[in-house]
Design a protein around this motif. Sequence first.
Motif, mmCIF file in Angstrom:
data_model
loop_
_atom_site.group_PDB
_atom_site.id
_atom_site.type_symbol
_atom_site.label_atom_id
_atom_site.label_comp_id
_atom_site.label_asym_id
_atom_site.label_seq_id
_atom_site.Cartn_x
_atom_site.Cartn_y
_atom_site.Cartn_z
ATOM 1 N N SER A 1 0.847 -1.194 0.000
ATOM 2 C CA SER A 1 0.000 0.000 0.000
ATOM 3 C C SER A 1 0.885 1.248 0.000
ATOM 4 O O SER A 1 1.841 1.342 0.756
ATOM 5 N N SER A 2 0.544 2.161 -0.890
ATOM 6 C CA SER A 2 1.264 3.434 -0.977
ATOM 7 C C SER A 2 0.251 4.551 -1.146
ATOM 8 O O SER A 2 -0.718 4.415 -1.896
ATOM 9 N N THR A 3 0.470 5.622 -0.452
ATOM 10 C CA THR A 3 -0.421 6.778 -0.542
ATOM 11 C C THR A 3 0.298 7.912 -1.255
ATOM 12 O O THR A 3 1.519 8.064 -1.123
ATOM 13 N N PRO A 4 -0.429 8.724 -2.017
ATOM 14 C CA PRO A 4 0.222 9.862 -2.684
ATOM 15 C C PRO A 4 0.741 10.854 -1.660
ATOM 16 O O PRO A 4 0.216 10.959 -0.546
ATOM 17 N N PRO A 5 1.799 11.586 -1.992
ATOM 18 C CA PRO A 5 2.364 12.533 -1.028
ATOM 19 C C PRO A 5 1.379 13.647 -0.713
ATOM 20 O O PRO A 5 0.622 14.086 -1.583
ATOM 21 N N PRO A 6 1.353 14.125 0.527
ATOM 22 C CA PRO A 6 0.458 15.236 0.862
ATOM 23 C C PRO A 6 0.901 16.516 0.179
ATOM 24 O O PRO A 6 2.070 16.686 -0.171
ATOM 25 N N ALA B 1 9.049 17.842 2.736
ATOM 26 C CA ALA B 1 10.306 17.094 2.614
ATOM 27 C C ALA B 1 10.825 17.061 1.184
ATOM 28 O O ALA B 1 11.655 16.215 0.851
ATOM 29 N N SER B 2 10.353 17.958 0.350
ATOM 30 C CA SER B 2 10.848 18.031 -1.028
ATOM 31 C C SER B 2 11.695 19.288 -1.195
ATOM 32 O O SER B 2 11.575 20.251 -0.434
ATOM 33 N N VAL B 3 12.563 19.275 -2.217
ATOM 34 C CA VAL B 3 13.438 20.403 -2.518
ATOM 35 C C VAL B 3 13.156 20.848 -3.940
ATOM 36 O O VAL B 3 13.209 20.041 -4.874
ATOM 37 N N LEU B 4 12.836 22.128 -4.113
ATOM 38 C CA LEU B 4 12.510 22.703 -5.408
ATOM 39 C C LEU B 4 13.583 23.698 -5.808
ATOM 40 O O LEU B 4 14.116 24.417 -4.958
ATOM 41 N N LEU B 5 13.882 23.737 -7.084
ATOM 42 C CA LEU B 5 14.849 24.683 -7.632
ATOM 43 C C LEU B 5 14.164 25.479 -8.728
ATOM 44 O O LEU B 5 13.631 24.907 -9.686
ATOM 45 N N ILE B 6 14.145 26.796 -8.592
ATOM 46 C CA ILE B 6 13.516 27.667 -9.583
ATOM 47 C C ILE B 6 14.587 28.589 -10.155
ATOM 48 O O ILE B 6 15.326 29.230 -9.415
ATOM 49 N N GLY B 7 14.691 28.613 -11.485
ATOM 50 C CA GLY B 7 15.673 29.445 -12.159
ATOM 51 C C GLY B 7 15.025 30.343 -13.187
ATOM 52 O O GLY B 7 13.891 30.103 -13.622
ATOM 53 N N SER C 1 14.991 15.169 6.730
ATOM 54 C CA SER C 1 14.947 14.785 8.148
ATOM 55 C C SER C 1 13.907 15.562 8.941
ATOM 56 O O SER C 1 13.312 15.024 9.877
ATOM 57 N N ARG C 2 13.655 16.820 8.564
ATOM 58 C CA ARG C 2 12.712 17.653 9.325
ATOM 59 C C ARG C 2 11.371 17.804 8.625
ATOM 60 O O ARG C 2 10.509 18.539 9.106
ATOM 61 N N HIS C 3 11.187 17.167 7.484
ATOM 62 C CA HIS C 3 9.908 17.191 6.761
ATOM 63 C C HIS C 3 9.523 18.616 6.360
ATOM 64 O O HIS C 3 8.364 19.048 6.469
ATOM 65 N N THR C 4 10.505 19.362 5.895
ATOM 66 C CA THR C 4 10.314 20.751 5.486
ATOM 67 C C THR C 4 10.454 20.864 3.979
ATOM 68 O O THR C 4 11.367 20.266 3.389
ATOM 69 N N ALA C 5 9.592 21.616 3.363
ATOM 70 C CA ALA C 5 9.735 21.919 1.942
ATOM 71 C C ALA C 5 10.736 23.051 1.782
ATOM 72 O O ALA C 5 10.639 24.081 2.458
ATOM 73 N N VAL C 6 11.715 22.867 0.896
ATOM 74 C CA VAL C 6 12.776 23.853 0.673
ATOM 75 C C VAL C 6 12.677 24.332 -0.768
ATOM 76 O O VAL C 6 12.639 23.525 -1.703
ATOM 77 N N LEU C 7 12.662 25.651 -0.938
ATOM 78 C CA LEU C 7 12.591 26.260 -2.264
ATOM 79 C C LEU C 7 13.863 27.051 -2.501
ATOM 80 O O LEU C 7 14.147 28.014 -1.792
ATOM 81 N N LEU C 8 14.639 26.626 -3.489
ATOM 82 C CA LEU C 8 15.913 27.264 -3.812
ATOM 83 C C LEU C 8 15.747 28.114 -5.067
ATOM 84 O O LEU C 8 15.177 27.665 -6.063
#
Length: 468
Positions: free
Chosen positions: A64-69, A89-95, A206-213
């Motif tokens: 069983s797998s659930t889609p990410p929130p 917990a994802s990391v995004l890069l915008i250029g 590790s901290r379940h934080t979304a990071v936007l670079l």
Amino acid sequence: MARIERRFVCQSCGTVTSRWHGRCDECGAWDSLVEETVAPKQTGAAAAARGRGRHIDLVGLTGSSTPPPRIGSGIEELDRALGGGLVPASVLLIGGDPGIGKSTLVLQAGAGLARAGRRVVYVTGEESIEQVRLRARRLGLVDSPMELAAENAVADILTTLSAGPVPDLLIVDSIQTMFTAGFDQAPGTVTQLRASTDALIRFAKSRHTAVLLVGHVTKEGQIAGPRVLEHMVDTVLYFEGERGHQFRILRAVKNRFGPANEIGVFEMQEGGLVPVANPSALFLAEREEGLAGSAVYAGIEGSRPVLLEIQALVGNVAPGSPRRAVVGWDSNRLAMLLAVLEARCGMELSGRDVYLNVAGGLRIVEPAADMAVAAALIGSLLDRSAPAKAAFFGEVGLGGEVRSVAQSELRIREAAKLGFTQVIGPMSVAGKSAGLETVPVRRVGDLMAMFSPSPVRPRPSRARAGAE
């Protein structure tokens, strides 16, 4: 004492060499090799102990797998490009190009999340706190409880965030200004980019934080630094558009949590970036009907149908090499299409100047625009207007044949919604009416008979006019 190793690393592609060269052998960039030092390798018992790993459990595909929130940013077009919102917990890069609006977009998104009760931390390594506050005042965001910091030491940033409540979103503007202690290299070099990004990724997971670079781009339009930087993050977004134009397109070129090539459309106004819910109507708002050299293209960007105006201008025969200028389309594909029109349709284009423009600032990458470009070129050469209220799509092969493209029904429905009465495309459009007339075309040369029946004599070339 172990000897410190010195090496030279290309700042464009990350290639490592033992000697300095003026030009990188891998990517061809000039003066891009920078000297870096590497700590000595451990040997003996220490190296053996470090090489031991732990046992991991292997699992099967079933389970069983659930889609990410998702966390909605409050900006609909940004959430659309991300596939539904930010993923913890994802990391995004915008250029994007300088001045295109990257800092404005992330500031608006962060302020919206903070107003919704999320903890948002905005760290700038390029500007001062006063400059960020001035931008927030101009955008009407001063009432947002977003937290600010002006710092470029990654260790200090992560230590501060680990001491308090875990932030829901961390914005770093920009990653090229960050540095990690323990390396002699300056911020923005390959080593610092890798180390800083790796530390931020480990914090996000590790901290379940979304990071936007936020990342700078090179003159070629690629995010500055090695391509490995884009491989490390979960999502890569590019902000496209001309600074003198009001339209901005946010394109997802990589997304581990959603579809790639999805776009969000914005309009730059005095109060910031405003999402555009119906980009087709906006792109065609200033289109002049009955103009020779103009054709409407029914395209697909990600999962969204978009109607765009293709403009072409074919000049008279001139001495010397003809000029080819393209904005918003692939110049190599234009050269191929010009050769097909000349060889298969008998059009004299090899000695003429050709100018092509995609109105609105959007860059087209799919081959389905071949038919619309061909219609615009034919109309400009014959000085006749395309069929009224007609939209075009279809790929043109080297034999002059018109090939089918994906999602024809979606393109036709979008054209019908915008008031078009006719769609001209490949043979596969037959029977897919959606309330309008569909005209299937087998060969690109059949387009020439569809233009205005009252011909206007083409402009004579200079050589022909002199002979007469």
